[in-house]
Design a protein around this motif. Structure first.
Motif, PDB file in Angstrom:
ATOM      1  N   GLU A 167       0.858  -1.032  -0.056  1.00 49.63           N
ATOM      2  CA  GLU A 167       0.050   0.018  -0.065  1.00 49.63           C
ATOM      3  C   GLU A 167       0.858   1.154  -0.151  1.00 49.63           C
ATOM      4  OE1 GLU A 167      -3.139  -0.132   3.039  1.00 49.63           O
ATOM      5  OE2 GLU A 167      -3.342  -2.423   2.646  1.00 49.63           O
ATOM      6  N   PRO A 168       1.442   1.675  -1.268  1.00 50.82           N
ATOM      7  CA  PRO A 168       2.651   2.395  -1.217  1.00 50.82           C
ATOM      8  C   PRO A 168       1.940   4.164  -1.220  1.00 50.82           C
ATOM      9  CG  PRO A 168       1.932   1.809  -3.390  1.00 50.82           C
ATOM     10  CD  PRO A 168       1.392   0.730  -2.560  1.00 50.82           C
ATOM     11  N   MET A 169       2.788   4.938  -0.628  1.00 57.80           N
ATOM     12  CA  MET A 169       2.368   6.327  -0.416  1.00 57.80           C
ATOM     13  C   MET A 169       3.408   7.235  -1.055  1.00 57.80           C
ATOM     14  SD  MET A 169       0.629   6.748   3.384  1.00 57.80           S
ATOM     15  CE  MET A 169      -0.705   5.630   3.769  1.00 57.80           C
ATOM     16  N   PRO A 170       3.296   8.498  -1.522  1.00 58.98           N
ATOM     17  CA  PRO A 170       4.335   9.182  -2.108  1.00 58.98           C
ATOM     18  C   PRO A 170       5.269   9.936  -0.959  1.00 58.98           C
ATOM     19  CG  PRO A 170       2.298  10.451  -2.169  1.00 58.98           C
ATOM     20  CD  PRO A 170       1.719   8.816  -1.660  1.00 58.98           C
ATOM     21  N   VAL A 171       6.478   9.837  -1.273  1.00 59.20           N
ATOM     22  CA  VAL A 171       7.015  10.328  -0.157  1.00 59.20           C
ATOM     23  C   VAL A 171       8.455  11.106  -0.993  1.00 59.20           C
ATOM     24  CG1 VAL A 171       6.831   8.255   1.357  1.00 59.20           C
ATOM     25  CG2 VAL A 171       8.816   8.385  -0.260  1.00 59.20           C
ATOM     26  N   CYS A 172       9.069  12.162  -0.267  1.00 63.22           N
ATOM     27  CA  CYS A 172       9.882  13.060  -0.733  1.00 63.22           C
ATOM     28  C   CYS A 172      10.590  13.642   0.564  1.00 63.22           C
ATOM     29  CB  CYS A 172       9.249  14.060  -1.389  1.00 63.22           C
ATOM     30  SG  CYS A 172       8.110  15.235  -0.689  1.00 63.22           S
ATOM     31  N   SER A 173      11.779  14.233   0.043  1.00 60.31           N
ATOM     32  CA  SER A 173      12.609  15.120   0.992  1.00 60.31           C
ATOM     33  C   SER A 173      11.728  16.356   1.386  1.00 60.31           C
ATOM     34  CB  SER A 173      13.780  15.519   0.406  1.00 60.31           C
ATOM     35  OG  SER A 173      14.279  16.661   1.071  1.00 60.31           O
ATOM     36  N   ILE A 191       6.307   4.573  -2.221  1.00 58.97           N
ATOM     37  CA  ILE A 191       6.886   3.620  -1.666  1.00 58.97           C
ATOM     38  C   ILE A 191       6.157   3.168  -0.362  1.00 58.97           C
ATOM     39  CG2 ILE A 191       9.045   2.808  -0.230  1.00 58.97           C
ATOM     40  CD1 ILE A 191      10.659   5.201  -1.346  1.00 58.97           C
ATOM     41  N   PRO A 192       6.184   1.975  -0.019  1.00 52.42           N
ATOM     42  CA  PRO A 192       5.306   1.435   1.025  1.00 52.42           C
ATOM     43  C   PRO A 192       6.119   1.867   2.292  1.00 52.42           C
ATOM     44  CG  PRO A 192       5.720  -0.546  -0.508  1.00 52.42           C
ATOM     45  CD  PRO A 192       6.399   0.649  -0.832  1.00 52.42           C
ATOM     46  N   PRO A 193       5.357   2.689   3.217  1.00 52.12           N
ATOM     47  CA  PRO A 193       5.868   3.319   4.423  1.00 52.12           C
ATOM     48  C   PRO A 193       6.638   2.362   5.217  1.00 52.12           C
ATOM     49  CG  PRO A 193       3.579   4.153   4.065  1.00 52.12           C
ATOM     50  CD  PRO A 193       3.679   2.986   3.377  1.00 52.12           C
ATOM     51  N   PHE A 194       6.050   0.902   5.355  1.00 49.28           N
ATOM     52  CA  PHE A 194       6.646   0.142   6.266  1.00 49.28           C
ATOM     53  C   PHE A 194       8.262  -0.307   5.858  1.00 49.28           C
ATOM     54  CE2 PHE A 194       5.112  -3.044   3.073  1.00 49.28           C
ATOM     55  CZ  PHE A 194       6.264  -3.970   3.124  1.00 49.28           C
ATOM     56  N   LEU A 195       8.502   0.123   4.753  1.00 49.59           N
ATOM     57  CA  LEU A 195       9.941  -0.286   4.313  1.00 49.59           C
ATOM     58  C   LEU A 195      10.897   0.790   4.463  1.00 49.59           C
ATOM     59  CD1 LEU A 195       9.207  -2.080   0.862  1.00 49.59           C
ATOM     60  CD2 LEU A 195       9.836  -3.111   2.853  1.00 49.59           C
ATOM     61  N   LEU A 228       1.317  -1.983   7.769  1.00 54.67           N
ATOM     62  CA  LEU A 228       1.418  -1.932   6.315  1.00 54.67           C
ATOM     63  C   LEU A 228       1.359  -0.404   5.976  1.00 54.67           C
ATOM     64  CD1 LEU A 228      -0.893  -4.576   4.985  1.00 54.67           C
ATOM     65  CD2 LEU A 228       1.509  -4.412   4.709  1.00 54.67           C
ATOM     66  N   THR A 229       0.623   0.463   6.698  1.00 54.93           N
ATOM     67  CA  THR A 229       0.166   1.954   6.203  1.00 54.93           C
ATOM     68  C   THR A 229       0.904   2.908   7.440  1.00 54.93           C
ATOM     69  OG1 THR A 229      -1.918   1.896   7.057  1.00 54.93           O
ATOM     70  CG2 THR A 229      -1.458   1.324   4.304  1.00 54.93           C
ATOM     71  N   ALA A 230       0.888   2.247   8.467  1.00 56.35           N
ATOM     72  CA  ALA A 230       1.074   3.347   9.440  1.00 56.35           C
ATOM     73  C   ALA A 230       2.601   3.823   9.371  1.00 56.35           C
ATOM     74  CB  ALA A 230       1.196   2.721  10.964  1.00 56.35           C
ATOM     75  N   ALA A 231       2.882   4.766   9.521  1.00 54.86           N
ATOM     76  CA  ALA A 231       4.011   5.868   9.317  1.00 54.86           C
ATOM     77  C   ALA A 231       4.519   6.170  10.807  1.00 54.86           C
ATOM     78  CB  ALA A 231       4.004   6.852   8.410  1.00 54.86           C
ATOM     79  N   PRO A 232       5.726   6.033  11.297  1.00 52.67           N
ATOM     80  CA  PRO A 232       5.982   6.622  12.591  1.00 52.67           C
ATOM     81  C   PRO A 232       6.153   8.006  12.521  1.00 52.67           C
ATOM     82  CG  PRO A 232       8.098   5.597  11.331  1.00 52.67           C
ATOM     83  CD  PRO A 232       6.584   5.516  10.484  1.00 52.67           C
ATOM     84  N   ALA A 233       5.852   8.626  13.868  1.00 54.08           N
ATOM     85  CA  ALA A 233       5.984  10.093  13.916  1.00 54.08           C
ATOM     86  C   ALA A 233       7.517  10.383  13.868  1.00 54.08           C
ATOM     87  CB  ALA A 233       5.294  10.308  15.152  1.00 54.08           C
ATOM     88  N   PRO A 234       7.627  11.517  13.321  1.00 55.72           N
ATOM     89  CA  PRO A 234       9.019  12.041  13.091  1.00 55.72           C
ATOM     90  C   PRO A 234       9.444  12.490  14.656  1.00 55.72           C
ATOM     91  CG  PRO A 234       7.519  13.084  11.517  1.00 55.72           C
ATOM     92  CD  PRO A 234       6.574  12.465  12.429  1.00 55.72           C
TER      93      PRO A 234
END
Length: 311
Positions: A165-171, A240-244, A302-308
């Motif tokens: 379950e990919p999401m858009p990611v960038c710097s 990219i899938p957030p879990f990776l 699968l989709t949960a992204a860690p808090a910065p």
């Protein structure tokens, strides 16, 4: 019928001489005399009926046939060495699993969990080797594979593990001072592409209700780790899938400007060759793997992204 294979000593001598482009350096590496290496090469050329080196006053150079043969020989000698070391290390035991795995999944998701399998089954050794495409099990040493695709692998049994379950990611620098973007704005950025998922951006934009003409245009990278690094270097936006990429997201080196995702049509599968479908050790590992993934899914991994991290 006797196999048409030259002596191992001659092949080792040839591989060293080809690598160094020097009989003298090959002799030093192998603790032989230069004349001994010369005799090995000459015997190999006689056996093949092909010249492998050109002799000249400055030294020796591989012929075209020699270059091609050296590449092939090098691969097989490396495989033979690995197999020999494996037998020496295991003392011939049947408690070792040789798995072919897709690289980023193997490194980022599987490896951190293997210690738990090892703790539960201390007598079992699991070896991992990167493979991104299907292969013939009969021509390799692999017992099973973890593969991303449609699960259609002739001569095997596939167990579905999970979809991406990919999401858009960038710097964050790429879109500063903004931290959030809509899908239309993302379409105007450089789209970083992954070689093994050529339609990923098209599927993502479709799920967001957009048609983008240039959805397959952009720099291409084979691995998610390459894709993530390119994104961190401000080269564009990646899917990219957030879990990776949990570490990159937690550190803030990557951000998710739009937390929209879709379920990929392809998925990760555990692939067993039919002749090993009843192997108890492989079934043990498969069942452990399925249970780990189910636990991971239940926790929203699968989709949960860690808090910065706080800075």
């Amino acid at each position: 019928m006797r196999r048409k294979i030259p002596s191992t000593a001659a092949l080792i001598g040839f591989e060293a001489a080809a690598r160094h482009q020097s009989f003298t350096k090959a002799a030093e590496e192998l603790a032989l005399t230069q004349s001994a290496v010369c005799r090995q090469i000459a015997a190999l050329e006689d056996f093949l009926g092909v010249k492998l080196f050109r002799r000249s006053r400055p030294g020796v150079r591989l012929t075209e046939a020699g270059r091609d043969y050296s590449r092939r020989v090098s691969v097989h000698l490396d495989e033979l060495e690995r197999d020999t070391l494996a037998v020496m290390g295991d003392h011939g035991a049947a408690n070792t699993l040789e798995l072919a795995v897709v690289p980023t999944f193997g490194t980022r998701w599987l490896l951190p969990r293997l210690k738990d399998f090892r703790r539960a089954h201390p007598g079992v050794t699991v070896n991992l080797t990167n493979r991104t495409k299907p292969f013939l099990f009969a021509e390799t040493r692999f017992d099973a594979a973890i593969y991303f695709g449609d699960g259609d692998w002739p001569g095997t049994e596939a167990t579905l593990l999970m979809h991406e379950e990919p999401m858009p990611v960038c710097s964050p620098r790429l879109i500063a001072p903004e931290r959030e973007l809509d899908a239309q704005t993302i379409a105007g950025l450089t789209l970083l592409q992954q070689t093994t998922r050529p339609y990923a951006w098209r599927e993502w934009f479709d799920s967001a209700g957009l048609r983008v003409e240039r959805d397959m245009t952009g720099p291409r990278f084979e691995l998610f780790t390459m894709l993530a690094e390119a994104a961190m270097q401000d080269m564009g936006i990646a899917l990219i899938p957030p879990f990776l990429i949990r570490e990159e997201l937690a550190s803030g080196r990557l951000i998710i400007p739009l937390p929209h995702s879709y379920r990929s049509s392809w998925a990760y599968h555990f692939i067993l060759p039919e002749q090993k479908a009843e192997n108890p050790l492989l079934l043990l590992f498969r069942d452990w793997l399925v249970a780990e993934i189910e636990h991971f899914r239940e926790r929203g991994g699968l989709t949960a992204a860690p808090a910065p991290q706080a800075v």
